[in-house]
Motif scaffolding. Structure first.
Motif, PDB file in Angstrom:
ATOM      1  N   VAL A 372       0.844  -1.200   0.000  1.00 33.48           N
ATOM      2  CA  VAL A 372       0.000   0.000   0.000  1.00 33.48           C
ATOM      3  C   VAL A 372       0.876   1.245   0.000  1.00 33.48           C
ATOM      4  CG1 VAL A 372      -1.637   1.359   1.367  1.00 33.48           C
ATOM      5  CG2 VAL A 372      -2.022  -1.089   1.028  1.00 33.48           C
ATOM      6  N   ALA A 373       1.935   1.253   0.819  1.00 31.60           N
ATOM      7  CA  ALA A 373       2.844   2.389   0.850  1.00 31.60           C
ATOM      8  C   ALA A 373       3.537   2.568  -0.505  1.00 31.60           C
ATOM      9  CB  ALA A 373       3.872   2.213   1.957  1.00 31.60           C
ATOM     10  N   ILE A 374       3.934   1.466  -1.140  1.00 32.75           N
ATOM     11  CA  ILE A 374       4.549   1.541  -2.459  1.00 32.75           C
ATOM     12  C   ILE A 374       3.541   2.073  -3.484  1.00 32.75           C
ATOM     13  CG2 ILE A 374       5.479   0.139  -4.352  1.00 32.75           C
ATOM     14  CD1 ILE A 374       6.814  -1.614  -2.211  1.00 32.75           C
ATOM     15  N   GLY A 375       2.283   1.648  -3.375  1.00 35.12           N
ATOM     16  CA  GLY A 375       1.247   2.168  -4.265  1.00 35.12           C
ATOM     17  C   GLY A 375       1.058   3.661  -4.107  1.00 35.12           C
ATOM     18  N   CYS A 376       1.161   4.155  -2.876  1.00 31.07           N
ATOM     19  CA  CYS A 376       1.074   5.598  -2.649  1.00 31.07           C
ATOM     20  C   CYS A 376       2.216   6.327  -3.355  1.00 31.07           C
ATOM     21  CB  CYS A 376       1.104   5.898  -1.152  1.00 31.07           C
ATOM     22  SG  CYS A 376      -0.389   5.404  -0.268  1.00 31.07           S
ATOM     23  N   CYS A 377       3.406   5.744  -3.328  1.00 31.01           N
ATOM     24  CA  CYS A 377       4.541   6.338  -4.043  1.00 31.01           C
ATOM     25  C   CYS A 377       4.257   6.424  -5.545  1.00 31.01           C
ATOM     26  CB  CYS A 377       5.803   5.511  -3.800  1.00 31.01           C
ATOM     27  SG  CYS A 377       6.441   5.592  -2.122  1.00 31.01           S
ATOM     28  N   GLY A 378       3.667   5.365  -6.095  1.00 36.13           N
ATOM     29  CA  GLY A 378       3.330   5.387  -7.518  1.00 36.13           C
ATOM     30  C   GLY A 378       2.330   6.464  -7.858  1.00 36.13           C
ATOM     31  N   ALA A 379       1.309   6.628  -7.019  1.00 35.89           N
ATOM     32  CA  ALA A 379       0.290   7.653  -7.265  1.00 35.89           C
ATOM     33  C   ALA A 379       0.889   9.053  -7.177  1.00 35.89           C
ATOM     34  CB  ALA A 379      -0.852   7.494  -6.261  1.00 35.89           C
ATOM     35  N   ILE A 380       1.768   9.281  -6.212  1.00 35.05           N
ATOM     36  CA  ILE A 380       2.392  10.599  -6.064  1.00 35.05           C
ATOM     37  C   ILE A 380       3.317  10.892  -7.244  1.00 35.05           C
ATOM     38  CG2 ILE A 380       3.953  11.973  -4.646  1.00 35.05           C
ATOM     39  CD1 ILE A 380       2.851  10.431  -2.199  1.00 35.05           C
ATOM     40  N   CYS A 381       4.091   9.883  -7.678  1.00 40.59           N
ATOM     41  CA  CYS A 381       4.961  10.055  -8.851  1.00 40.59           C
ATOM     42  C   CYS A 381       4.161  10.469 -10.083  1.00 40.59           C
ATOM     43  CB  CYS A 381       5.709   8.760  -9.145  1.00 40.59           C
ATOM     44  SG  CYS A 381       7.260   8.580  -8.277  1.00 40.59           S
ATOM     45  N   LEU A 382       3.044   9.799 -10.292  1.00 45.01           N
ATOM     46  CA  LEU A 382       2.216  10.108 -11.454  1.00 45.01           C
ATOM     47  C   LEU A 382       1.691  11.533 -11.386  1.00 45.01           C
ATOM     48  CD1 LEU A 382       0.866   9.135 -14.045  1.00 45.01           C
ATOM     49  CD2 LEU A 382      -1.021   8.247 -12.650  1.00 45.01           C
ATOM     50  N   THR A 383       1.210  11.941 -10.226  1.00 47.51           N
ATOM     51  CA  THR A 383       0.700  13.296 -10.063  1.00 47.51           C
ATOM     52  C   THR A 383       1.787  14.334 -10.307  1.00 47.51           C
ATOM     53  OG1 THR A 383      -0.904  12.510  -8.426  1.00 47.51           O
ATOM     54  CG2 THR A 383      -0.444  14.873  -8.456  1.00 47.51           C
ATOM     55  N   LEU A 384       2.970  14.112  -9.737  1.00 48.33           N
ATOM     56  CA  LEU A 384       4.072  15.051  -9.920  1.00 48.33           C
ATOM     57  C   LEU A 384       4.500  15.138 -11.386  1.00 48.33           C
ATOM     58  CD1 LEU A 384       6.314  14.207  -6.829  1.00 48.33           C
ATOM     59  CD2 LEU A 384       5.106  16.356  -7.250  1.00 48.33           C
ATOM     60  N   THR A 385       4.490  14.015 -12.076  1.00 46.00           N
ATOM     61  CA  THR A 385       4.880  14.010 -13.488  1.00 46.00           C
ATOM     62  C   THR A 385       3.918  14.830 -14.329  1.00 46.00           C
ATOM     63  OG1 THR A 385       5.901  11.837 -13.254  1.00 46.00           O
ATOM     64  CG2 THR A 385       5.367  12.539 -15.482  1.00 46.00           C
ATOM     65  N   LEU A 386       2.638  14.681 -14.079  1.00 45.15           N
ATOM     66  CA  LEU A 386       1.639  15.436 -14.824  1.00 45.15           C
ATOM     67  C   LEU A 386       1.779  16.943 -14.587  1.00 45.15           C
ATOM     68  CD1 LEU A 386      -1.492  13.148 -14.259  1.00 45.15           C
ATOM     69  CD2 LEU A 386      -0.073  13.334 -16.320  1.00 45.15           C
ATOM     70  N   LEU A 387       2.221  17.312 -13.389  1.00 39.49           N
ATOM     71  CA  LEU A 387       2.369  18.731 -13.063  1.00 39.49           C
ATOM     72  C   LEU A 387       3.725  19.299 -13.474  1.00 39.49           C
ATOM     73  CD1 LEU A 387       0.833  18.716  -9.456  1.00 39.49           C
ATOM     74  CD2 LEU A 387      -0.256  19.549 -11.557  1.00 39.49           C
ATOM     75  N   THR A 388       4.783  18.497 -13.345  1.00 38.42           N
ATOM     76  CA  THR A 388       6.148  19.013 -13.460  1.00 38.42           C
ATOM     77  C   THR A 388       6.569  19.304 -14.883  1.00 38.42           C
ATOM     78  OG1 THR A 388       6.882  17.910 -11.460  1.00 38.42           O
ATOM     79  CG2 THR A 388       8.580  18.460 -13.070  1.00 38.42           C
ATOM     80  N   LEU A 389       6.264  18.411 -15.790  1.00 36.59           N
ATOM     81  CA  LEU A 389       6.843  18.532 -17.114  1.00 36.59           C
ATOM     82  C   LEU A 389       6.218  19.642 -17.947  1.00 36.59           C
ATOM     83  CD1 LEU A 389       7.608  14.818 -17.961  1.00 36.59           C
ATOM     84  CD2 LEU A 389       9.042  16.563 -16.926  1.00 36.59           C
ATOM     85  N   ARG A 390       5.278  20.365 -17.333  1.00 35.87           N
ATOM     86  CA  ARG A 390       4.803  21.610 -17.952  1.00 35.87           C
ATOM     87  C   ARG A 390       5.583  22.811 -17.457  1.00 35.87           C
ATOM     88  NH1 ARG A 390      -1.566  21.429 -16.499  1.00 35.87           N
ATOM     89  NH2 ARG A 390      -1.967  19.223 -16.870  1.00 35.87           N
ATOM     90  N   ALA A 391       6.375  22.618 -16.379  1.00 29.04           N
ATOM     91  CA  ALA A 391       7.027  23.755 -15.723  1.00 29.04           C
ATOM     92  C   ALA A 391       8.097  24.372 -16.617  1.00 29.04           C
ATOM     93  CB  ALA A 391       7.660  23.299 -14.422  1.00 29.04           C
ATOM     94  N   PRO A 392       8.262  25.699 -16.569  1.00 26.30           N
ATOM     95  CA  PRO A 392       9.305  26.362 -17.387  1.00 26.30           C
ATOM     96  C   PRO A 392      10.684  26.021 -16.883  1.00 26.30           C
ATOM     97  CG  PRO A 392       8.328  27.926 -15.848  1.00 26.30           C
ATOM     98  CD  PRO A 392       7.515  26.664 -15.753  1.00 26.30           C
ATOM     99  N   ARG A 393      11.680  26.137 -17.751  1.00 22.96           N
ATOM    100  CA  ARG A 393      13.054  25.830 -17.405  1.00 22.96           C
ATOM    101  C   ARG A 393      13.711  27.073 -16.829  1.00 22.96           C
ATOM    102  NH1 ARG A 393      15.359  21.688 -21.934  1.00 22.96           N
ATOM    103  NH2 ARG A 393      16.613  21.115 -20.149  1.00 22.96           N
ATOM    104  N   VAL A 394      14.390  26.906 -15.690  1.00 24.31           N
ATOM    105  CA  VAL A 394      15.005  28.019 -14.971  1.00 24.31           C
ATOM    106  C   VAL A 394      16.476  27.700 -14.763  1.00 24.31           C
ATOM    107  CG1 VAL A 394      14.999  29.421 -12.884  1.00 24.31           C
ATOM    108  CG2 VAL A 394      12.845  28.551 -13.805  1.00 24.31           C
TER     109      VAL A 394
END
Length: 397
Positions: A372-394
């Motif tokens: 269950v804890a590993i599944g939570c890591c997978g869900a968080i990774c997916l959410t971060l990926t959807l948000l992050t790769l739109r971010a501008p490069r600094v």
């Protein structure tokens, strides 16, 4: 003159391997240590958490130091600390002294956890850096296959303390390889004076870069799944599924097969698809397997074959995510690669330690809390990926 890719991969891989070996060789002995020292399973996990925390925090020291003094001096110091701490672990007689020695091990290991990534950034960028990172990952990926078996072999002919004497020997070998085979990659003219204001400025740039932080925590929660498995698997596999120390080592090694295979094609795939698309695909695979495993286990209970098969699939996704996210996070911050690598590494290790600590009160020796804890890591990774790769490069300016 820069060493060849193969030689650099060997030296950097050996350095990067020492830290994981200090974890993975230790795992088959963890139930025995708990029994011999008269502590619970959750208390025995403190020896892992102590290692993770100091490993993470110390990277904030070694990274800036490596930018100021060059790459090799901090590596020598870290290896020396690790060597002395390994001896301390070998002679420990109670949980407190073992945990303190493990914390010191982590403090020393942090140097060769963070600095090899900065060395790779010194030598290459883009697909070539990903290729070298993947070659290093090949060496690291062998660790989960060989280290538990090596630990079981040591236990077959000795006791758990002998594991730490072996680690002391590996650290001596690493010192020799560093001295004779790896040149300094940061010339004096490129070194940054160690000024608090400069460190604060660099850290401010990194923390305010959503792309860097997002990629860092994608890797962090991917790594956290490893840490959760590492902290729990020896108890789950031996207690719930009745495996011997050697059988556990083989089962543990099998979980690395997916990561081992895909990490070796991360470079060519990154050149063909682009690192961002590769990370998206890898995270989707990781999240699909880990979330599905958590749901299946909650519904039907834990089954060894199912857990092993789905973790192999999940780790196959991570095999392309972790080297690609490391390289992509550093690409815009070459001038402060040491600081960026240390901040990224610290965030990843501390996140892993926090996730293990959160799981600890729920751990009952069965597979359910682990998956269950590993599944939570997978869900968080997916959410971060959807948000992050739109971010501008600094970049650092």
């Amino acid at each position: 003159m820069q060493p060849s890719l193969a030689r650099a991969a060997f030296v950097l891989g050996l350095l990067s391997l020492v830290g994981p070996f200090a974890i993975d060789m230790f795992l088959p002995a963890l139930p025995t240590i708990a029994a011999e020292l008269g502590v619970t399973e959750a208390e025995a996990q403190i020896t892992l958490v102590a290692y993770f925390v100091t490993f993470g925090v110390a990277q904030l020291i070694y990274g800036p130091w490596a930018d100021q003094a060059g790459r090799k001096v901090p590596l020598y110091v870290g290896l020396a600390i690790f060597l002395l701490a390994s001896v301390g672990c070998a002679v420990s007689t109670d949980l407190t002294s073992l945990a303190i020695s493990r914390a010191l091990q982590g403090f020393g290991a942090a140097s060769f956890g963070v600095i090899p990534r900065a060395i790779i950034r010194d030598m290459h960028t883009g697909p070539q850096a990903t290729k070298l990172m993947s070659m290093v990952m090949l060496v690291i990926a062998v660790s989960p296959m060989l280290a538990p078996l090596a630990g079981s072999g040591v236990l077959a002919f000795g006791e758990w303390r002998d594991v730490f004497w072996v680690l002391a020997g590996v650290s001596v070998l690493s010192i020799c390889a560093l001295h004779f085979m790896q040149p300094e990659t940061l010339p004096k003219e490129r070194r940054m004076p160690l000024r608090i204001a400069s460190l604060g400025r660099a850290a401010k740039v990194l923390v305010r870069d959503p792309r860097f932080m997002g990629l860092t925590f994608i890797g962090a929660f991917g790594f956290s799944s490893f840490f959760i498995f590492i902290a729990s698997a020896s108890f789950v596999y031996t207690n719930q599924f009745g495996l011997t120390e050697t059988q556990f080592s083989l089962a543990f090694a099998a979980n690395a097969l997916g990561f081992f295979g895909t990490s070796q094609i991360a470079g060519p795939l990154g050149a063909r698809l682009g690192a961002e698309r590769l990370i998206r695909y890898g995270v989707m695979v990781f999240a699909t397997f880990t979330i599905s495993l958590a749901l299946v286990t909650l519904a039907f209970g834990g089954h060894l074959v199912v857990i092993m098969a789905m973790l192999i699939g999940a780790n196959a996704g991570l095999g392309v995510v972790i080297p690609s996210s490391m390289v992509l996070a550093l690409d815009d911050h070459g001038e402060i690669a040491g600081m960026a690598s240390s901040l990224g590494g610290a965030s990843q290790m501390i996140t892993g330690a926090v996730m293990v600590a959160i799981m600890g009160p729920f751990f009952d020796g069965t597979a359910t809390p682990m998956v269950v804890a590993i599944g939570c890591c997978g869900a968080i990774c997916l959410t971060l990926t959807l948000l992050t790769l739109r971010a501008p490069r600094v970049g650092y300016a």
